[in-house]
Design a protein around this motif. Structure first.
Motif, PDB file in Angstrom:
ATOM      1  N   SER A 295      -3.759   9.496  -1.636  1.00 14.90           N
ATOM      2  CA  SER A 295      -4.188   9.196  -0.168  1.00 14.90           C
ATOM      3  C   SER A 295      -4.752   7.898  -0.017  1.00 14.90           C
TER       4      SER A 295
ATOM      5  N   ARG B 154       1.021   4.238  -2.783  1.00 14.38           N
ATOM      6  CA  ARG B 154       0.476   5.497  -2.454  1.00 14.38           C
ATOM      7  C   ARG B 154       1.624   6.495  -2.933  1.00 14.38           C
ATOM      8  N   LYS B 155       2.788   6.088  -2.647  1.00  9.17           N
ATOM      9  CA  LYS B 155       3.976   6.964  -2.922  1.00  9.17           C
ATOM     10  C   LYS B 155       4.278   7.158  -4.493  1.00  9.17           C
ATOM     11  N   LEU B 156       4.011   5.974  -5.271  1.00  5.37           N
ATOM     12  CA  LEU B 156       4.266   6.120  -6.582  1.00  5.37           C
ATOM     13  C   LEU B 156       3.165   6.777  -7.277  1.00  5.37           C
TER      14      LEU B 156
ATOM     15  N   SER C  46       0.761  -1.079   0.151  1.00  9.41           N
ATOM     16  CA  SER C  46       0.113  -0.014   0.048  1.00  9.41           C
ATOM     17  C   SER C  46       0.911   1.251   0.005  1.00  9.41           C
ATOM     18  N   ARG C  47       1.796   1.273   0.738  1.00 11.61           N
ATOM     19  CA  ARG C  47       2.335   2.619   0.800  1.00 11.61           C
ATOM     20  C   ARG C  47       3.204   2.763  -0.140  1.00 11.61           C
ATOM     21  N   VAL C  48       3.829   1.821  -0.985  1.00 10.86           N
ATOM     22  CA  VAL C  48       4.539   1.837  -2.187  1.00 10.86           C
ATOM     23  C   VAL C  48       3.652   2.618  -3.157  1.00 10.86           C
TER      24      VAL C  48
ATOM     25  N   ASP D  60       1.021   8.916  -5.970  1.00  9.46           N
ATOM     26  CA  ASP D  60       0.717  10.162  -4.859  1.00  9.46           C
ATOM     27  C   ASP D  60      -0.552  10.260  -4.628  1.00  9.46           C
TER      28      ASP D  60
END
Length: 90
Positions: free
Chosen positions: A53, A47-49, A43-45, A51
């Motif tokens: 929420s 969201r970062k890729l 998930s965090r990857v 951009d």
């Protein structure tokens, strides 16, 4: 002759043990990157890729626009499905 352990001996042993555990964890994290299937992203990857929420990512999951797997409380998303979101002709 018996050896007597002191608090300082135990403290020093604890510090050595923690240092060894850190090395093991760091090595495991490096190896994990090589062995994780690249078609599934955490998930965090995502969201970062992308951009986005956490709520937006949850929307994609709930509406069924991307495949996902839940493993031990963490969500993993199908990389191909995420790519297809932006390449579909509408």
């Amino acid at each position: 002759m018996s050896d007597i352990l002191t608090k300082d001996d135990l403290r020093q042993f604890g510090l050595l043990l923690i240092n060894d555990l850190r090395k093991i964890v760091e090595k495991a994290e490096i190896n994990e990157k090589d062995t994780i299937h690249p078609e599934w992203l955490k998930s965090r990857v995502v969201r970062k890729l992308m951009d986005m929420s956490p709520g937006s990512l949850q929307n994609l999951r709930v509406t069924g626009k991307v495949r996902f797997k839940k493993v031990l409380g963490s969500y993993y998303y199908n990389k191909q499905d995420l790519s297809n979101l932006f390449s579909e002709d509408k």
